[in-house]
Design a protein around this motif. Structure first.
Motif, mmCIF file in Angstrom:
data_model
loop_
_atom_site.group_PDB
_atom_site.id
_atom_site.type_symbol
_atom_site.label_atom_id
_atom_site.label_comp_id
_atom_site.label_asym_id
_atom_site.label_seq_id
_atom_site.Cartn_x
_atom_site.Cartn_y
_atom_site.Cartn_z
ATOM 1 N N TRP A 269 -7.779 -35.466 -6.835
ATOM 2 C CA TRP A 269 -8.531 -36.519 -7.520
ATOM 3 C C TRP A 269 -9.269 -37.391 -6.510
ATOM 4 O O TRP A 269 -10.433 -37.749 -6.711
ATOM 5 C CB TRP A 269 -7.618 -37.389 -8.379
ATOM 6 C CG TRP A 269 -8.396 -38.497 -9.006
ATOM 7 C CD1 TRP A 269 -9.106 -38.445 -10.160
ATOM 8 C CD2 TRP A 269 -8.637 -39.798 -8.444
ATOM 9 N NE1 TRP A 269 -9.762 -39.640 -10.375
ATOM 10 C CE2 TRP A 269 -9.489 -40.484 -9.331
ATOM 11 C CE3 TRP A 269 -8.214 -40.447 -7.294
ATOM 12 C CZ2 TRP A 269 -9.913 -41.782 -9.097
ATOM 13 C CZ3 TRP A 269 -8.635 -41.741 -7.062
ATOM 14 C CH2 TRP A 269 -9.474 -42.400 -7.962
ATOM 15 N N CYS A 270 -8.606 -37.747 -5.423
ATOM 16 C CA CYS A 270 -9.203 -38.633 -4.426
ATOM 17 C C CYS A 270 -10.485 -38.019 -3.851
ATOM 18 O O CYS A 270 -11.523 -38.675 -3.759
ATOM 19 C CB CYS A 270 -8.193 -38.907 -3.320
ATOM 20 S SG CYS A 270 -8.765 -40.079 -2.093
ATOM 21 N N SER B 258 -13.208 -37.533 -6.693
ATOM 22 C CA SER B 258 -13.829 -38.787 -7.132
ATOM 23 C C SER B 258 -14.893 -39.237 -6.139
ATOM 24 O O SER B 258 -15.937 -39.779 -6.533
ATOM 25 C CB SER B 258 -12.774 -39.871 -7.341
ATOM 26 O OG SER B 258 -12.194 -40.269 -6.109
ATOM 27 N N ARG B 259 -14.665 -39.021 -4.856
ATOM 28 C CA ARG B 259 -15.672 -39.398 -3.861
ATOM 29 C C ARG B 259 -16.874 -38.456 -3.922
ATOM 30 O O ARG B 259 -18.018 -38.880 -3.741
ATOM 31 C CB ARG B 259 -15.058 -39.440 -2.459
ATOM 32 C CG ARG B 259 -14.178 -40.682 -2.298
ATOM 33 C CD ARG B 259 -13.551 -40.777 -0.949
ATOM 34 N NE ARG B 259 -12.437 -39.849 -0.839
ATOM 35 C CZ ARG B 259 -11.952 -39.385 0.301
ATOM 36 N NH1 ARG B 259 -12.484 -39.761 1.452
ATOM 37 N NH2 ARG B 259 -10.921 -38.562 0.312
ATOM 38 N N GLU C 133 -17.886 -36.994 -6.672
ATOM 39 C CA GLU C 133 -18.577 -37.439 -7.891
ATOM 40 C C GLU C 133 -19.429 -38.674 -7.615
ATOM 41 O O GLU C 133 -20.575 -38.766 -8.055
ATOM 42 C CB GLU C 133 -17.539 -37.736 -8.969
ATOM 43 C CG GLU C 133 -18.127 -37.989 -10.329
ATOM 44 C CD GLU C 133 -17.026 -38.090 -11.377
ATOM 45 O OE1 GLU C 133 -16.687 -39.231 -11.757
ATOM 46 O OE2 GLU C 133 -16.527 -37.044 -11.788
ATOM 47 N N LYS D 123 -15.476 -28.893 -7.921
ATOM 48 C CA LYS D 123 -16.024 -30.127 -8.493
ATOM 49 C C LYS D 123 -17.527 -30.212 -8.232
ATOM 50 O O LYS D 123 -18.298 -30.575 -9.125
ATOM 51 C CB LYS D 123 -15.313 -31.345 -7.892
ATOM 52 C CG LYS D 123 -15.772 -32.675 -8.456
ATOM 53 C CD LYS D 123 -15.401 -32.807 -9.910
ATOM 54 C CE LYS D 123 -15.631 -34.207 -10.420
ATOM 55 N NZ LYS D 123 -15.239 -34.360 -11.825
#
Length: 197
Positions: free
Chosen positions: A90-91, A94-95, A97, A129
């Motif tokens: 996730w970390c 998210s960056r 994204e 991602k």
């Protein structure tokens, strides 16, 4: 005219080889430092400075998203994930994204991340991602496996005198890195106490 690319930087040492390789491919690169995961603030500032030095030495512009650093907000999001493997995925995702959004906001053609250089990051999850985000019609995600340049990047970062961090960035990775030492010290103290009886 070269494609304009925003390169998310996690740190200076990991940025070197992606910058060099992408520049060799003809991309016009702007670096973007956005890392709310890096804790404590003193560590964030050390890595920020190393990223700035790296960009200057390699002759590229760098932008900083310091407003995204908010310890309380980041921990609220991460605490539920601490116990499972999704924390790191996730970390990183998210960056990536955020980099896609920033690239679109600033009118860049493409984006990628220096996270794809590290052998310690969830590489396949980052790549997946990026592919998913590119399917949304925004800036193009540029996938490269920069891990092939691992050793060269280490040597170049040392030659540049860049700060080389000892853990990934968050308090959880710091605990994993140094927790082993604490456990050894605790065992040694227990053993010493047992022999003194």
């Amino acid at each position: 005219m070269p494609k304009k690319l925003i390169l998310h930087l996690c740190c200076g040492p990991c940025a070197i080889m992606p910058i060099l390789r992408l520049r060799d491919e003809g991309y016009g690169i702007t670096a973007w430092f956005m890392n709310p995961n890096i804790q404590p603030l003193a560590e964030y500032l050390r890595r920020r400075e190393a990223a700035e030095i790296c960009a200057a030495k390699l002759g590229i512009e760098i932008l900083f998203d310091d407003a995204s650093w908010n310890l309380a907000d980041w921990l609220k999001i991460q605490l539920p994930r601490v116990a499972d493997a999704s924390r790191c995925e996730w970390c990183c995702q998210s960056r990536l994204e955020a980099a896609a959004l920033k690239a679109g906001e600033l009118g860049f053609d493409a984006y990628t991340s220096s996270l794809l250089y590290s052998r310690y990051q969830p590489h396949e999850a980052i790549a997946a991602k990026g592919r998913d985000l590119s399917g949304n019609g925004g800036p193009e995600f540029i996938y490269r496996d920069f891990r092939v340049d691992w050793q060269e990047g280490i040597e170049r970062s040392k030659d540049m005198g860049l700060y080389r961090q000892p853990y990934c960035g968050c308090v959880f990775s710091e605990t994993e890195r140094y927790g082993k030492k604490l456990a050894r010290l605790a065992r040694a103290a227990k053993d010493m106490a047992a022999t003194e009886k």
